[in-house]
Design an enzyme around this catalytic site. Structure first.
Site, PDB file in Angstrom:
ATOM      1  N   ALA A   1       2.402  -2.272   4.220  1.00 37.41           N
ATOM      2  CA  ALA A   1       2.144  -1.300   5.274  1.00 37.41           C
ATOM      3  C   ALA A   1       1.517  -2.085   6.413  1.00 37.41           C
ATOM      4  O   ALA A   1       0.621  -2.896   6.185  1.00 37.41           O
ATOM      5  CB  ALA A   1       1.193  -0.233   4.768  1.00 37.41           C
TER       6      ALA A   1
ATOM      7  N   HIS B   1      -7.411   4.152   6.756  1.00 45.10           N
ATOM      8  CA  HIS B   1      -6.603   3.893   5.558  1.00 45.10           C
ATOM      9  C   HIS B   1      -5.904   5.149   5.046  1.00 45.10           C
ATOM     10  O   HIS B   1      -4.799   5.091   4.531  1.00 45.10           O
ATOM     11  CB  HIS B   1      -7.495   3.288   4.466  1.00 45.10           C
ATOM     12  CG  HIS B   1      -6.734   2.716   3.316  1.00 45.10           C
ATOM     13  ND1 HIS B   1      -5.802   1.703   3.475  1.00 45.10           N
ATOM     14  CD2 HIS B   1      -6.744   3.013   1.992  1.00 45.10           C
ATOM     15  CE1 HIS B   1      -5.288   1.404   2.279  1.00 45.10           C
ATOM     16  NE2 HIS B   1      -5.843   2.185   1.374  1.00 45.10           N
TER      17      HIS B   1
ATOM     18  N   ASN C   1       1.050   2.875  11.371  1.00 42.48           N
ATOM     19  CA  ASN C   1       0.204   3.301  12.490  1.00 42.48           C
ATOM     20  C   ASN C   1       0.481   2.390  13.670  1.00 42.48           C
ATOM     21  O   ASN C   1       1.061   1.316  13.511  1.00 42.48           O
ATOM     22  CB  ASN C   1      -1.289   3.233  12.105  1.00 42.48           C
ATOM     23  CG  ASN C   1      -1.704   1.839  11.708  1.00 42.48           C
ATOM     24  OD1 ASN C   1      -1.351   1.340  10.630  1.00 42.48           O
ATOM     25  ND2 ASN C   1      -2.439   1.172  12.573  1.00 42.48           N
TER      26      ASN C   1
ATOM     27  N   SER D   1       0.831  -1.213   0.000  1.00 44.39           N
ATOM     28  CA  SER D   1       0.000   0.000   0.000  1.00 44.39           C
ATOM     29  C   SER D   1       0.863   1.261   0.000  1.00 44.39           C
ATOM     30  O   SER D   1       1.674   1.456   0.893  1.00 44.39           O
ATOM     31  CB  SER D   1      -0.875   0.044   1.255  1.00 44.39           C
ATOM     32  OG  SER D   1      -1.850  -0.947   1.201  1.00 44.39           O
TER      33      SER D   1
ATOM     34  N   HIS E   1      -3.480   1.290  -5.104  1.00 44.10           N
ATOM     35  CA  HIS E   1      -2.839   0.191  -5.816  1.00 44.10           C
ATOM     36  C   HIS E   1      -3.077   0.380  -7.309  1.00 44.10           C
ATOM     37  O   HIS E   1      -4.215   0.391  -7.758  1.00 44.10           O
ATOM     38  CB  HIS E   1      -3.439  -1.155  -5.383  1.00 44.10           C
ATOM     39  CG  HIS E   1      -3.222  -1.462  -3.940  1.00 44.10           C
ATOM     40  ND1 HIS E   1      -2.222  -2.287  -3.502  1.00 44.10           N
ATOM     41  CD2 HIS E   1      -3.864  -1.039  -2.844  1.00 44.10           C
ATOM     42  CE1 HIS E   1      -2.269  -2.363  -2.183  1.00 44.10           C
ATOM     43  NE2 HIS E   1      -3.259  -1.616  -1.759  1.00 44.10           N
TER      44      HIS E   1
ATOM     45  N   TYR F   1      -8.994  -9.926   1.115  1.00 43.75           N
ATOM     46  CA  TYR F   1     -10.225  -9.206   1.502  1.00 43.75           C
ATOM     47  C   TYR F   1     -10.960  -8.598   0.315  1.00 43.75           C
ATOM     48  O   TYR F   1     -12.118  -8.189   0.432  1.00 43.75           O
ATOM     49  CB  TYR F   1      -9.925  -8.127   2.568  1.00 43.75           C
ATOM     50  CG  TYR F   1      -8.987  -7.035   2.132  1.00 43.75           C
ATOM     51  CD1 TYR F   1      -9.380  -6.025   1.250  1.00 43.75           C
ATOM     52  CD2 TYR F   1      -7.684  -6.989   2.629  1.00 43.75           C
ATOM     53  CE1 TYR F   1      -8.515  -5.028   0.862  1.00 43.75           C
ATOM     54  CE2 TYR F   1      -6.800  -5.990   2.243  1.00 43.75           C
ATOM     55  CZ  TYR F   1      -7.227  -5.016   1.361  1.00 43.75           C
ATOM     56  OH  TYR F   1      -6.361  -4.029   0.968  1.00 43.75           O
ATOM     57  N   GLU F   2     -10.293  -8.511  -0.827  1.00 44.20           N
ATOM     58  CA  GLU F   2     -10.979  -8.003  -2.017  1.00 44.20           C
ATOM     59  C   GLU F   2     -11.941  -9.030  -2.585  1.00 44.20           C
ATOM     60  O   GLU F   2     -12.707  -8.732  -3.504  1.00 44.20           O
ATOM     61  CB  GLU F   2      -9.954  -7.627  -3.094  1.00 44.20           C
ATOM     62  CG  GLU F   2      -9.104  -6.431  -2.721  1.00 44.20           C
ATOM     63  CD  GLU F   2      -8.002  -6.190  -3.744  1.00 44.20           C
ATOM     64  OE1 GLU F   2      -8.251  -5.455  -4.705  1.00 44.20           O
ATOM     65  OE2 GLU F   2      -6.902  -6.747  -3.588  1.00 44.20           O
TER      66      GLU F   2
ATOM     67  N   MET G   1      -2.609  -7.203   6.389  1.00 43.48           N
ATOM     68  CA  MET G   1      -3.611  -8.018   5.681  1.00 43.48           C
ATOM     69  C   MET G   1      -3.066  -8.613   4.379  1.00 43.48           C
ATOM     70  O   MET G   1      -3.812  -8.832   3.428  1.00 43.48           O
ATOM     71  CB  MET G   1      -4.847  -7.157   5.364  1.00 43.48           C
ATOM     72  CG  MET G   1      -5.463  -6.501   6.576  1.00 43.48           C
ATOM     73  SD  MET G   1      -6.728  -5.323   6.097  1.00 43.48           S
ATOM     74  CE  MET G   1      -7.026  -4.489   7.657  1.00 43.48           C
ATOM     75  N   SER G   2      -1.756  -8.847   4.333  1.00 44.36           N
ATOM     76  CA  SER G   2      -1.175  -9.345   3.076  1.00 44.36           C
ATOM     77  C   SER G   2       0.076 -10.172   3.332  1.00 44.36           C
ATOM     78  O   SER G   2       0.300 -10.645   4.445  1.00 44.36           O
ATOM     79  CB  SER G   2      -0.817  -8.157   2.177  1.00 44.36           C
ATOM     80  OG  SER G   2       0.243  -7.417   2.740  1.00 44.36           O
TER      81      SER G   2
ATOM     82  N   HIS H   1      -5.395  -8.775  -2.711  1.00 48.54           N
ATOM     83  CA  HIS H   1      -5.672  -9.077  -1.307  1.00 48.54           C
ATOM     84  C   HIS H   1      -6.836 -10.049  -1.184  1.00 48.54           C
ATOM     85  O   HIS H   1      -7.796  -9.973  -1.944  1.00 48.54           O
ATOM     86  CB  HIS H   1      -6.024  -7.795  -0.541  1.00 48.54           C
ATOM     87  CG  HIS H   1      -4.919  -6.801  -0.486  1.00 48.54           C
ATOM     88  ND1 HIS H   1      -4.743  -5.844  -1.457  1.00 48.54           N
ATOM     89  CD2 HIS H   1      -3.927  -6.619   0.423  1.00 48.54           C
ATOM     90  CE1 HIS H   1      -3.684  -5.105  -1.149  1.00 48.54           C
ATOM     91  NE2 HIS H   1      -3.177  -5.553  -0.024  1.00 48.54           N
TER      92      HIS H   1
END
Ligand SMILES: *[C@@H]1O[C@H](CO)[C@@H](O)[C@H](O)[C@H]1NC(C)=O
Ligand SMILES: *[C@@H]1O[C@H](CO)[C@@H](O)[C@H](O)[C@H]1NC(C)=O
Length: 288
Positions: A122, A263, A249, A39, A70, A94-95, A225-226, A92
């Protein structure tokens, strides 16, 4: 039980081969290193010389990317003289992609002749001593989706890629990590270089406070998440792996905190430290 959804969505060796052959026909580049840009880190691909870019939708059998931040293209070129290929935008889970589609490019890289994979992402910092903007070398991972049965190596194993039960205790190449540390020192960015454990969650919702506390107890230093699916498939087919997380973060672990993960903050922070990370990666590449 044989015809589970994960079985029917498996990609065949011939599909990977068709994709690789198509790419080899359309570019004269013969990369030894592949880079997955996380990201906000797609700028890495812009640094390549003598670029040839292929939008994902033009590449046979390739999935297409949808998240903001992306770009969605495969970029071939030279980084400091070293031939490489960059994924500008990753897929991803989640997509909504099937876990086998998420890792599709990795086996294509293998068939292109790639020997090393550099994965960037990230991530949220869980370790209390981490600061926003730190770069974490991934030493090891915790595969949470794997605990829930989502592993890209599930289903029929094609021996042409690798063995049925691949070892993961050496997933993150020690030599490449040492090289990264040495390079960071030379560039004066060792003050914000960390080394730790990356934990993958499926997302897309960020972690609750209780979940962050749990992950800390499990020994995770960063959460995202990746990355983990790509690494599993890369190790399975014999690629050496270097993983780098940009801490964008801090995970919230206090019920009195008013901080919230979002995000936009992630993208803003990555912009700020992106230069350092790009410099580090391009320098490492010349030495691999
Ligand atoms: C640049 O890329 C093109 C197309 O892939 C290739 O034909 C050419 O030889 C490359 N030039 C250099 C200097 O690498
Ligand atoms: C957090 O990171 C520091 C510095 O890398 C490390 O020494 C420490 O063990 C980590 N803390 C935990 C709880 O893992």
């Amino acid at each position: 039980m044989e015809a589970t959804s994960s079985h029917s969505s498996l990609c065949s060796y011939e599909q990977y081969k068709e994709t690789a052959d198509w790419l080899l026909k359309h570019t004269s580049h013969r990369p030894k290193v592949a880079i997955v840009c996380g990201s906000g880190l797609g700028g890495l691909a812009d640094l390549l010389d003598n670029k040839t870019a292929f939008p994902y939708e033009d590449i046979p059998h390739f999935p297409t990317s949808t998240v903001t931040g992306h770009a969605g293209q495969l970029v071939f070129g030279r980084l400091q003289g070293q031939e490489c290929v960059c994924m500008q935008g990753r897929f991803h889970f989640y997509e909504g992609y099937n876990i086998h589609k998420v890792t599709y490019p990795v086996r294509v890289f293998r068939l292109l002749g790639v020997e090393a994979l550099i994965v960037t992402n990230a991530a949220g910092g869980l370790n209390d001593s981490y600061k926003v903007g730190d770069i974490m070398l991934i030493k090891d991972h915790i595969n949470m989706p794997g605990f829930a049965g989502q592993n890209p190596l599930c289903g029929h194993n094609d021996e042409r890629f690798g063995v049925r039960f691949p070892c993961m205790s050496d997933a993150y190449d020690r030599e490449m990590r040492e090289l990264a540390k040495k390079t960071a020192k030379e560039q004066g960015c060792d003050s914000f270089l960390q080394e730790g454990v990356y934990c993958m969650l499926a997302g897309p919702s960020y972690e609750t406070i209780a979940e962050c506390r749990l992950l800390q107890m499990l020994g995770a230093d960063a959460v995202g998440m990746s990355t983990v699916p790509e690494v599993l498939v890369a190790r399975h087919c014999g690629l050496r792996v270097l993983g780098l997380s940009l801490i964008t973060n801090k995970a919230v672990t206090d019920y009195d905190s008013s901080e919230k993960a979002n995000h936009e903050e992630v993208l803003k922070t990555t912009k700020h430290r992106t230069q350092d990370l790009q410099k580090l990666v391009s320098e490492i590449i010349t030495k691999i």
